[in-house]
Scaffold this motif. Structure first.
Motif, PDB file in Angstrom:
ATOM      1  N   PHE A   1       0.768  -1.020  -0.028  1.00  0.00           N
ATOM      2  CA  PHE A   1      -0.106  -0.046   0.170  1.00  0.00           C
ATOM      3  C   PHE A   1       0.927   1.321  -0.140  1.00  0.00           C
ATOM      4  CE2 PHE A   1       0.288   0.777   4.694  1.00  0.00           C
ATOM      5  CZ  PHE A   1       0.402   1.984   4.585  1.00  0.00           C
ATOM      6  N   TYR A   2       2.115   1.305   0.623  1.00  0.00           N
ATOM      7  CA  TYR A   2       3.015   2.182   0.721  1.00  0.00           C
ATOM      8  C   TYR A   2       3.132   2.557  -0.641  1.00  0.00           C
ATOM      9  CZ  TYR A   2       6.757   4.970   3.174  1.00  0.00           C
ATOM     10  OH  TYR A   2       7.510   6.112   3.664  1.00  0.00           O
ATOM     11  N   MET A   3       3.893   1.490  -1.539  1.00  0.00           N
ATOM     12  CA  MET A   3       4.322   1.661  -2.700  1.00  0.00           C
ATOM     13  C   MET A   3       3.320   2.161  -3.615  1.00  0.00           C
ATOM     14  SD  MET A   3       6.381  -0.995  -5.241  1.00  0.00           S
ATOM     15  CE  MET A   3       5.144  -2.230  -5.482  1.00  0.00           C
ATOM     16  N   CYS A   4       1.957   1.403  -3.473  1.00  0.00           N
ATOM     17  CA  CYS A   4       1.058   1.983  -4.473  1.00  0.00           C
ATOM     18  C   CYS A   4       0.476   3.520  -4.266  1.00  0.00           C
ATOM     19  CB  CYS A   4      -0.172   0.982  -4.470  1.00  0.00           C
ATOM     20  SG  CYS A   4      -0.023  -0.682  -5.037  1.00  0.00           S
ATOM     21  N   GLN A   5       0.810   4.063  -3.153  1.00  0.00           N
ATOM     22  CA  GLN A   5       0.525   5.284  -2.869  1.00  0.00           C
ATOM     23  C   GLN A   5       1.632   6.203  -3.282  1.00  0.00           C
ATOM     24  OE1 GLN A   5       2.239   7.148  -0.306  1.00  0.00           O
ATOM     25  NE2 GLN A   5       1.086   9.118  -0.626  1.00  0.00           N
ATOM     26  N   ILE A   6       2.793   5.929  -3.192  1.00  0.00           N
ATOM     27  CA  ILE A   6       4.115   6.871  -3.434  1.00  0.00           C
ATOM     28  C   ILE A   6       4.277   6.820  -4.880  1.00  0.00           C
ATOM     29  CG2 ILE A   6       5.923   5.173  -3.361  1.00  0.00           C
ATOM     30  CD1 ILE A   6       7.246   7.442  -1.281  1.00  0.00           C
ATOM     31  N   THR A   7       4.078   5.808  -5.692  1.00  0.00           N
ATOM     32  CA  THR A   7       4.429   5.739  -7.049  1.00  0.00           C
ATOM     33  C   THR A   7       3.731   6.650  -7.779  1.00  0.00           C
ATOM     34  OG1 THR A   7       5.008   3.338  -6.874  1.00  0.00           O
ATOM     35  CG2 THR A   7       4.852   4.326  -9.209  1.00  0.00           C
ATOM     36  N   PRO A   8       2.319   6.884  -7.571  1.00  0.00           N
ATOM     37  CA  PRO A   8       1.747   7.693  -8.652  1.00  0.00           C
ATOM     38  C   PRO A   8       1.963   9.215  -7.962  1.00  0.00           C
ATOM     39  CG  PRO A   8       0.337   5.776  -8.218  1.00  0.00           C
ATOM     40  CD  PRO A   8       1.346   5.738  -7.342  1.00  0.00           C
ATOM     41  N   MET A   9       1.960   9.198  -6.683  1.00  0.00           N
ATOM     42  CA  MET A   9       2.278  10.385  -5.968  1.00  0.00           C
ATOM     43  C   MET A   9       3.539  11.143  -6.508  1.00  0.00           C
ATOM     44  SD  MET A   9       3.237  11.647  -2.414  1.00  0.00           S
ATOM     45  CE  MET A   9       5.055  11.732  -2.987  1.00  0.00           C
ATOM     46  N   PHE A  10       4.432  10.311  -6.821  1.00  0.00           N
ATOM     47  CA  PHE A  10       5.750  10.899  -7.191  1.00  0.00           C
ATOM     48  C   PHE A  10       5.721  11.392  -8.656  1.00  0.00           C
ATOM     49  CE2 PHE A  10       9.997  10.385  -5.033  1.00  0.00           C
ATOM     50  CZ  PHE A  10       9.450  10.485  -3.645  1.00  0.00           C
ATOM     51  N   ALA A  11       4.685  10.451  -9.623  1.00  0.00           N
ATOM     52  CA  ALA A  11       4.564  11.070 -10.990  1.00  0.00           C
ATOM     53  C   ALA A  11       3.910  12.379 -10.859  1.00  0.00           C
ATOM     54  CB  ALA A  11       3.524  10.138 -11.540  1.00  0.00           C
ATOM     55  N   LEU A  12       2.762  12.693 -10.071  1.00  0.00           N
ATOM     56  CA  LEU A  12       2.095  13.677 -10.145  1.00  0.00           C
ATOM     57  C   LEU A  12       3.024  14.964  -9.558  1.00  0.00           C
ATOM     58  CD1 LEU A  12      -1.505  13.112  -8.898  1.00  0.00           C
ATOM     59  CD2 LEU A  12      -0.714  13.929 -11.308  1.00  0.00           C
ATOM     60  N   TYR A  13       3.771  14.482  -8.489  1.00  0.00           N
ATOM     61  CA  TYR A  13       4.820  15.522  -7.926  1.00  0.00           C
ATOM     62  C   TYR A  13       5.734  15.974  -9.189  1.00  0.00           C
ATOM     63  CZ  TYR A  13       6.532  17.366  -3.327  1.00  0.00           C
ATOM     64  OH  TYR A  13       6.970  18.166  -2.436  1.00  0.00           O
ATOM     65  N   THR A  14       6.245  15.123  -9.977  1.00  0.00           N
ATOM     66  CA  THR A  14       6.928  15.455 -11.017  1.00  0.00           C
ATOM     67  C   THR A  14       6.122  16.352 -12.265  1.00  0.00           C
ATOM     68  OG1 THR A  14       8.171  13.608 -10.778  1.00  0.00           O
ATOM     69  CG2 THR A  14       8.688  14.849 -12.748  1.00  0.00           C
ATOM     70  N   PHE A  15       4.744  15.903 -12.317  1.00  0.00           N
ATOM     71  CA  PHE A  15       3.894  16.539 -13.319  1.00  0.00           C
ATOM     72  C   PHE A  15       3.472  17.982 -12.860  1.00  0.00           C
ATOM     73  CE2 PHE A  15      -0.306  16.747 -15.369  1.00  0.00           C
ATOM     74  CZ  PHE A  15       0.167  16.935 -16.495  1.00  0.00           C
ATOM     75  N   GLY A  16       3.435  18.160 -11.406  1.00  0.00           N
ATOM     76  CA  GLY A  16       2.854  19.258 -10.886  1.00  0.00           C
ATOM     77  C   GLY A  16       3.379  20.651 -11.409  1.00  0.00           C
ATOM     78  N   PRO A  17       4.789  20.801 -11.366  1.00  0.00           N
ATOM     79  CA  PRO A  17       5.400  21.878 -12.088  1.00  0.00           C
ATOM     80  C   PRO A  17       5.054  22.454 -13.355  1.00  0.00           C
ATOM     81  CG  PRO A  17       7.160  20.773 -10.912  1.00  0.00           C
ATOM     82  CD  PRO A  17       5.995  19.723 -11.021  1.00  0.00           C
ATOM     83  N   THR A  18       4.652  21.237 -14.360  1.00  0.00           N
ATOM     84  CA  THR A  18       4.179  21.612 -15.617  1.00  0.00           C
ATOM     85  C   THR A  18       2.983  22.402 -15.499  1.00  0.00           C
ATOM     86  OG1 THR A  18       5.228  19.726 -16.557  1.00  0.00           O
ATOM     87  CG2 THR A  18       3.578  20.583 -18.022  1.00  0.00           C
ATOM     88  N   ILE A  19       2.069  21.882 -14.577  1.00  0.00           N
ATOM     89  CA  ILE A  19       0.706  22.427 -14.462  1.00  0.00           C
ATOM     90  C   ILE A  19       0.898  24.042 -13.845  1.00  0.00           C
ATOM     91  CG2 ILE A  19      -1.494  22.163 -13.172  1.00  0.00           C
ATOM     92  CD1 ILE A  19      -0.827  19.336 -12.626  1.00  0.00           C
ATOM     93  N   LEU A  20       1.744  24.125 -12.867  1.00  0.00           N
ATOM     94  CA  LEU A  20       1.861  25.405 -12.362  1.00  0.00           C
ATOM     95  C   LEU A  20       2.561  26.320 -13.419  1.00  0.00           C
ATOM     96  CD1 LEU A  20       3.018  24.512  -8.734  1.00  0.00           C
ATOM     97  CD2 LEU A  20       0.989  25.383  -9.542  1.00  0.00           C
ATOM     98  N   GLY A  21       3.337  25.898 -14.230  1.00  0.00           N
ATOM     99  CA  GLY A  21       4.050  26.600 -15.310  1.00  0.00           C
ATOM    100  C   GLY A  21       3.184  27.272 -16.319  1.00  0.00           C
ATOM    101  N   SER A  22       1.649  26.866 -16.297  1.00  0.00           N
ATOM    102  CA  SER A  22       0.726  27.493 -16.992  1.00  0.00           C
ATOM    103  C   SER A  22       0.344  28.760 -16.172  1.00  0.00           C
ATOM    104  CB  SER A  22      -0.440  26.648 -16.984  1.00  0.00           C
ATOM    105  OG  SER A  22      -0.185  25.505 -17.624  1.00  0.00           O
TER     106      SER A  22
END
Length: 468
Positions: A260-281
Motif C-alpha cells: 500500500f505504501y508503494m501503490c500510494q507513493i508511485t503515482p504521487m511521485f509522478a504527479l509531484y513531477t507533473f505538478g511543475p508543468t501544471i503550475l508553469g501555466s
C-alpha cells in the motif's frame, strides 16, 4: 500486556518535544532530496557535470534510503531506539558538512549515498520510538504528523533555494547545501537526552530502566508489579527476527504495509513531477520561479493530509485507507483524458488527488508500527520503507519514458491502475487498530500467551524481585 502509564497518559510537553524531534528525520529527508535538485543547476555550471553525473548524484540518496531502511531497522531492534536515534542524525550532520566542500562527482555520489542510508535508517528508528511512547488514542495522529514533515521539508528547501538564488544566483549552491548541515545540527540537538523506549527495555527484561525512563519523561511512577507483568508477557511471546517477516500472518502484514505504501507513493511521485508543468501555466514553471511553484505543490499535499490526521483516530485506520484509495482513483481516471483536458479540470484533479491521498500518506508509518511486536517493530518499518522506495525510484525513472512514448493520458491511467491495486490490497488486508494497545494490535492469535501462563511468569518475576 501494556504499560498503562504510557497508554493512558495525557499529552504533555515530553510528547510534543518527542514528536517534533522525531519529525526532524522526515523533514530532513524532504529537505535534502529537494535542495540537491535546486542546487544542481549551479553545481553543474561550476563543476561541469554531465547528465550522467547529475543522475548519479540524484539517485545515490534513493539507493541509500533503500539500504538504510532494509538494514538498520533490524539493528535498531537489536541495539535500541535511543542509541540509533542520535547516531543517524550525527551522520546526517557530518555528511552535510562534508558535502559543502566536495569538488568531484564521486565525492557527491558517496556522500549522498551515506546521507540516504542515514535517512532510511531514521524512518524505522524515529517512528518506532514515537509509537512506543505516545498514548493509544493519539498514536495515529502523532505518527501521521511525521509524514507531514516530509512535505514541509521539501517546501522549505524550495523556498530557501528560491531566496538564495534571488540573492546570489546559481552561484549560491554551496550555501544551499550548507543550509542542510545547519538544520541537521539543530535537529540533532533536539534529540539529545531523549529516553529509551520503555517497551524496548521491557522486551529486553530491563524493567528497572523502563521504570526510570517513565518517571523521567512522564513524571509517573509505575508499580514494579505492572512492569514485571509486561516483561513476562513480552518474554512469553516468541522473540521474532527478520525471517519472521516472511512467514505466516506477519508475511501478509509485511506485504500489506509495503504494497500500500508503494501503490500510494508511485503515482504521487509522478504527479509531484507533473505538478511543475501544471503550475508553469500560471507563470511559475520557468527559471527560479519553478522553485516557488514546487514549494506550492508541497503545501498542497500538506493540506491534503490535515483531514486524515483527525480521521485516523476518530473513525479508524481501515475506513480511512480504503476510502482514500478509492477516491484517489477518480481524479487519475479523469486525467486519463490527456492534454486535451481544460486547465481548470487538470488543476482541480491535481488538488483532489492531493486531498484524497492524505489517508494512505498519514498511515505509511502508523501501520508498520502497530502491526508488529516490539522485537521486530523497527525491522518491519524499515522493510516497508525499502519496498516503497522501489516504487518511488521506478515511478521517477519511468515517468518521462511513459510521457514521451505513451502520452500523459495513458500515464495517468497507469497511475490509476496502481492506485486501484492499493485499494484492493487495503480491502483485503487492512486491519483496524484504532484505540488498541501496541500489544493488542501486534499480537497474533497463535502466538498470544494464555492468561494463566502470563500470570505465572509475572508472579515468578515478582517473587524474584521481592526476594532479592
Amino acid at each position: 500486556m501494556s504499560i498503562r502509564a504510557i497508554d493512558e497518559a495525557p499529552l504533555n510537553a515530553f510528547h510534543r518535544k518527542l514528536t517534533w524531534a522525531c519529525a526532524g528525520g522526515p523533514f530532513l529527508d524532504g529537505y535534502l532530496l529537494s535542495i540537491i535538485g535546486v542546487s544542481l543547476i549551479g553545481m553543474s555550471n561550476e563543476l561541469h557535470l554531465t547528465t550522467a553525473d547529475e543522475s548519479l548524484i540524484g539517485a545515490a540518496a534513493l539507493v541509500g534510503i533503500f539500504i538504510g531502511g532494509l538494514c538498520f531497522g533490524a539493528v535498531t531492534d537489536r541495539l535500541g531506539r535511543e542509541a540509533m536515534y542520535t547516531i543517524d542524525l550525527a551522520v546526517l550532520v557530518g555528511g552535510s558538512v562534508l558535502s559543502v566542500f566536495a569538488t568531484e562527482t564521486w565525492q557527491f555520489v558517496i556522500l549522498r549515498f551515506i546521507l540516504g542510508v542515514a535517512i532510511g535508517a531514521d524512518y524505522p528508528i524515529a517512528t518506532s520510538l514515537l509509537a512506543e511512547w505516545v498514548p493509544n488514542k493519539h498514536r495515529g495522529r502523532l505518527l501521521g504528523v511525521l509524514i507531514l514533515a516530509w512535505y514541509i521539508g521539501a517546501a522549505a528547501a524550495y523556498a530557501v533555494g528560491f531566496v538564495l538564488a534571488e540573492i546570489g544566483g546559481s552561484g549560491t549552491w554551496r550555501w544551499m547545501i550548507a543550509s542542510s548541515a545547519v538544520l541537521s545540527a539543530l535537529i540533532l540537538l533536539m534529540r539529545i537526552g531523549t529516553p529509551e523506549s520503555p517497551l524496548w527495555l521491557v522486551n529486553k527484561g530491563r524493567t528497572e530502566d523502563a521504570q526510570k525512563a517513565i518517571e523521567r519523561a512522564l513524571d509517573r511512577t509505575v508499580p514494579t508489579k505492572e512492569l514485571l507483568a509486561a516483561s513476562a508477557t513480552e518474554q512469553s511471546l516468541q522473540q521474532h527476527g527478520f525471517r519472521d517477516l516472511c512467514r505466516g500472518r506477519y508475511l501478509r502484514r509485511t506485504l500489506f504495509c509495503g504494497l500500500f505504501y508503494m501503490c500510494q507513493i508511485t503515482p504521487m511521485f509522478a504527479l509531484y513531477t507533473f505538478g511543475p508543468t501544471i503550475l508553469g501555466s500560471f507563470g511559475l514553471g520557468d527559471g527560479n520561479d519553478s522553485n516557488l511553484g514546487s514549494a506550492l505543490i508541497s503545501i498542497v499535499f500538506v493540506l491534503g493530509c490535515l483531514p486524515a490526521l483527525r480521521l485516523v483516530d476518530r473513525i479508524g485506520r481501515r475506513p480511512v485507507i480504503v476510502w482514500s484509495f478509492a477516491l484517489m482513483v477518480l481524479p487519475l481516471l479523469v486525467l486519463g483524458g490527456g492534454s486535451s483536458l481544460p486547465l481548470a479540470v487538470v488543476v482541480l484533479c491535481f488538488c483532489a488527488y492531493a486531498l484524497f491521498s492524505g489517508g494512505p500518506t498519514v498511515l505509511e508509518w502508523t501501520y508498520p508500527n502497530e502491526l508488529f511486536p516490539t522485537s521486530i517493530r523497527a525491522t518491519a518499518g524499515g522493510v516497508a520503507t525499502s519496498i516503497s522506495r522501489v516504487g518511488a525510484a521506478a515511478g521517477t525513472y519511468l515517468l518521462p519514458i511513459s510521457l514521451s512514448t505513451l502520452g500523459i493520458g495513458v500515464t495517468m491511467l497507469i497511475g490509476a491502475g496502481i492506485t486501484l491495486l492499493g485499494w484492493l490490497v487495503s480491502v483485503l488486508w487492512a486491519e483496524e487498530t484504532r484505540g488498541r494497545t501496541l500489544a493488542e494490535t501486534s499480537a497474533l492469535p497463535a502466538t498470544q500467551p494464555t492468561a494463566s501462563a502470563g500470570e505465572r511468569r509475572a508472579k515468578l518475576r515478582e517473587d524474584e524481585y521481592e526476594g532479592s
